[in-house]
Design an enzyme around this catalytic site. Structure first.
Site, PDB file in Angstrom:
ATOM      1  N   VAL A  82       7.804  97.232  16.624  1.00 42.29           N
ATOM      2  CA  VAL A  82       6.921  98.161  17.324  1.00 42.29           C
ATOM      3  C   VAL A  82       6.863  97.792  18.808  1.00 42.29           C
ATOM      4  O   VAL A  82       6.549  96.662  19.174  1.00 42.29           O
ATOM      5  CB  VAL A  82       5.506  98.161  16.712  1.00 42.29           C
ATOM      6  N   LYS A  83       7.197  98.786  19.618  1.00 42.20           N
ATOM      7  CA  LYS A  83       7.148  98.596  21.065  1.00 42.20           C
ATOM      8  C   LYS A  83       5.731  98.900  21.531  1.00 42.20           C
ATOM      9  O   LYS A  83       5.184  99.972  21.231  1.00 42.20           O
ATOM     10  CB  LYS A  83       8.082  99.625  21.708  1.00 42.20           C
ATOM     11  N   ILE A  84       5.161  97.967  22.263  1.00 39.59           N
ATOM     12  CA  ILE A  84       3.806  98.169  22.785  1.00 39.59           C
ATOM     13  C   ILE A  84       3.832  97.925  24.295  1.00 39.59           C
ATOM     14  O   ILE A  84       4.276  96.860  24.737  1.00 39.59           O
ATOM     15  CB  ILE A  84       2.802  97.200  22.109  1.00 39.59           C
TER      16      ILE A  84
END
Ligand code: E4P
Length: 215
Positions: A82-84
């Site tokens: 997951v890119k945050i």
């Protein structure tokens, strides 16, 4: 050095995967918006084609919402990362999610302190955007040099994804810094394999080989 492909385009992903040198994929909302496919189906298909890490970006603002969204994204496939985006809310979410075993790629990194904080929060990857720094007359590669040293100084396991790559020279410079990963658009990957002298040399070899065949 690991090579990730920076695209959500299935044709490009299939083609590059067939070359045997793609270790992962990075997507972002802008890249996904170019594909006219249902989001979950698209991500599942990308994760089926490439077994390495596939970064999928969260678009929530508050940490609780990021956490909830990330848990859902992580369920799409085992290899989803997951890119945050970096920020206070992103850091809070990263701390919680990384402790749950969800892998995070902290994105939109433009300073060494952002990378340091993301590493401390437990992110698996940091994505410094070098092309966008070059675009505003800052040397993006200086940022990579600094992050490589900082993460190494303190033994962080966080890997550096050199992002926003515009041309093969960026990949060369990134590799010279010892950064773990370069994520490249398909057009850059194509340029990395080509050299005019290779084409000229091959043409000459084949022409000469014709003479051998004709005896
Ligand atoms: C990386 O994860 C990003 O998707 C990407 O490299 C951004 O590149 P751009 O600056 O060309 O949009």
């Amino acid at each position: 050095m690991k090579i990730f492909l920076d695209t959500a385009n299935l044709e490009q992903i299939k083609e590059a995967a067939s070359w045997g040198i793609v270790d992962g994929i990075t997507t972002n909302p802008s890249l996904v918006s170019k594909e006219n496919l249902q989001f979950d189906d698209l991500i599942k298909e990308i994760c089926r084609i490439v077994l390495g890490p596939v970064s999928v970006e969260s678009v929530s603002g508050k940490s609780d919402d990021i956490i909830e969204e990330a848990r859902g994204l992580a369920k799409l496939a085992d290899n989803v990362v997951v890119k945050i985006p970096i920020g206070v809310e992103g850091l809070k979410a990263t701390k919680v999610l990384s402790q749950e075993g969800i892998q995070i790629n902290t994105t939109l990194i433009f300073s060494p302190t952002q990378a340091l904080l993301a590493a401390k929060a437990g992110t698996r990857f940091v994505s410094p955007f070098i092309g966008r720094l070059d675009d505003i007359s800052h040397d993006g590669m200086d940022l990579i040099d600094q992050i490589v040293v900082i993460l190494d100084n303190y033994g962080f396991e966080t890997e550096i994804i050199v992002a926003s790559i515009r041309h093969p020279l960026h990949v060369v410079q990134a590799a010279l810094t010892g950064a773990d990963i370069a994520t490249v658009p398909f057009a850059v990957l194509e340029k990395m394999v080509k050299h005019p002298l290779t084409d000229i040399g091959l043409e000459k070899f084949l022409k000469d080989w014709e003479k051998v065949k004709q005896g």
